[in-house]
Design an enzyme around this catalytic site. Structure first.
Site, mmCIF file in Angstrom:
data_model
loop_
_atom_site.group_PDB
_atom_site.id
_atom_site.type_symbol
_atom_site.label_atom_id
_atom_site.label_comp_id
_atom_site.label_asym_id
_atom_site.label_seq_id
_atom_site.Cartn_x
_atom_site.Cartn_y
_atom_site.Cartn_z
ATOM 1 C CB SER A 146 -0.897 0.022 1.248
ATOM 2 O OG SER A 146 -1.561 1.260 1.372
ATOM 3 C CE1 TYR A 159 -4.123 -2.685 5.505
ATOM 4 C CE2 TYR A 159 -3.487 -0.462 4.865
ATOM 5 C CZ TYR A 159 -3.933 -1.723 4.525
ATOM 6 O OH TYR A 159 -4.175 -2.032 3.202
#
Length: 254
Positions: A146, A159
């Site tokens: 990501s 995360y």
């Protein structure tokens, strides 16, 4: 879209985890339209069945298996059933991830830390341990990270850190699995999916994110699928250990 595509994956077998919706589904669709036998998976049988039908309706050869990536038996079953059906493995796309909290790092409960690590990082490693004996010479692994791997926002701190770990994992596995298997990574920008709706569903926040890109828009699942297909294909035959940021020019690194 499919009329313009080649057949870079003709005769190849590809497993994509967490692939019944969102980015994972679009990756499965793209590889399948380019000729791959695609094996899709997610936690619920209903979701698997519905996704299989959608892909078959597009003329794709697809096989669906229920697999919660944190479950050792289900991971093994995913590999075993794929080998029983197709006899080999050419591509693995590790896409499964969770983001169960918006707490700051120092407020994140141990149970949540364990879940983030187990699904976002550990499961990817364990799946490849099961799959490695069946990967063909010239095979490819693509790990989905990501944009937040480079600069984790406060609401996605842990995360983001698990996604940062995947950048290192890509480098390490590329060295370990060379020369027969290439390992690369895609770092998507912000994409309006069910997974990201708590961010992209907010109109004001969405406009802020769009303004941070050079292309003045968020990404699409098809953008991510195209990048993944490139890295998985022989077009990237001399690319390994790399992370391709697909974020419309949003700042990620120097």
């Amino acid at each position: 879209m499919d009329k313009k595509l080649g057949k870079r994956f003709e005769g190849k077998v590809a497993i994509i985890t967490a692939s019944t919706q969102g980015i994972g589904f679009s990756i499965a669709e793209r590889l399948g339209l380019e000729g791959a036998f695609v094996v899709i998976s997610s936690r619920k049988q209903k979701n698997v069945d519905e996704a299989v039908q959608k892909l078959r309706d597009r003329g794709i050869e697809v096989f669906g298996v229920v697999c919660h990536v944190s479950n050792a038996q289900q991971r093994k079953n995913l590999i075993d059933k794929t080998i029983q059906k197709y006899g080999k493995l050419d591509v693995i796309v590790s896409n499964a991830a969770v983001n169960p909290t918006v707490a700051t790092i120092l407020e994140t409960k141990e149970q949540t830390l364990d879940k983030l690590w187990d699904i976002n990082v550990k499961a990817a490693i364990l799946l490849l341990q099961d799959a490695a004996p069946y990967l063909q010479k010239g095979s490819s692994v693509v790990i989905i990270s990501s944009i937040v791997a480079y600069r984790p926002p406060a609401s996605m701190g842990m995360y983001g850190i698990t996604k940062t770990a995947l950048l290192g994992l890509t480098k390490a596995l590329a060295a370990e699995m060379a020369p027969n298997t290439r390992v690369n990574c895609v770092a998507p920008g912000f994409v309006p999916t069910h997974f990201a709706k708590f961010i992209t569903g907010d109109a004001n926040l969405r406009r802020e994110l769009e303004a941070k890109t050079l292309l003045s828009r968020l990404g699409t699942t098809q953008d991510m699928a195209a990048a993944t297909a490139y890295l998985a294909s022989d077009d990237a035959a001399y690319v390994t250990g790399e992370t391709l940021v697909v974020a419309g020019g949003m700042q990620s690194r120097l």
